[in-house]
Design a protein around this motif. Structure first.
Motif, short mmCIF file in Angstrom:
data_model
loop_
_atom_site.label_atom_id
_atom_site.label_comp_id
_atom_site.label_asym_id
_atom_site.label_seq_id
_atom_site.Cartn_x
_atom_site.Cartn_y
_atom_site.Cartn_z
N THR A 1 0.82 -1.21 0.00
CA THR A 1 0.00 0.00 0.00
C THR A 1 0.85 1.26 0.00
O THR A 1 0.37 2.34 -0.35
CB THR A 1 -0.96 0.02 1.21
N GLU A 2 2.10 1.15 0.36
CA GLU A 2 2.97 2.33 0.32
C GLU A 2 3.26 2.74 -1.11
O GLU A 2 3.55 3.91 -1.39
CB GLU A 2 4.27 2.05 1.08
N LYS A 3 3.19 1.78 -2.02
CA LYS A 3 3.42 2.09 -3.43
C LYS A 3 2.13 2.44 -4.15
O LYS A 3 2.15 3.01 -5.24
CB LYS A 3 4.08 0.90 -4.13
N CYS A 4 1.01 2.07 -3.59
CA CYS A 4 -0.28 2.26 -4.26
C CYS A 4 -0.67 3.73 -4.28
O CYS A 4 -0.71 4.39 -3.25
CB CYS A 4 -1.35 1.45 -3.54
N ASP A 5 -0.95 4.24 -5.47
CA ASP A 5 -1.38 5.64 -5.58
C ASP A 5 -2.90 5.75 -5.78
O ASP A 5 -3.41 6.80 -6.13
CB ASP A 5 -0.63 6.36 -6.69
#
Ligand code: SF4
Ligand code: SF4
Length: 75
Positions: free
Chosen positions: A10-14
């Motif tokens: 989720t840290e990469k999910c925009d």
């Protein structure tokens, strides 16, 4: 235990929503922190491991554990 579910960082999910729009089994949902995969007895498509969610994600946030991914596992 081997998961048949995609793993989402989720840290990469925009939160673009692309993966949700293409997932035919509907196990991907948008949460406050990004996309999540929910377990569903109705999910038959994911057992075929179509892998499309991983392919469409522009940020590389999705990893399908049923596919060999070299990025994190290289020696
Ligand atoms: S692998 Fe295919 S069916 Fe499974 S969550 Fe991704 S897009 Fe959906
Ligand atoms: S495609 Fe990738 S960046 Fe877009 S919502 Fe899905 S996980 Fe997040």
């Amino acid at each position: 235990m081997v998961s048949n579910m995609p793993v989402i960082d989720t840290e990469k999910c925009d939160k673009c929503g692309l993966c949700i729009s293409i997932c035919k089994c509907g196990i991907l949902v948008m949460g406050d922190d990004g996309v999540k995969a929910i377990e569903s007895e109705d999910c038959s498509r994911c057992t075929t491991w179509c892998n499309t969610c991983e392919l469409v994600c522009p940020t590389g946030a999705i990893t399908c554990p049923f596919e060999v991914v070299l990025e994190d596992g290289r020696e």
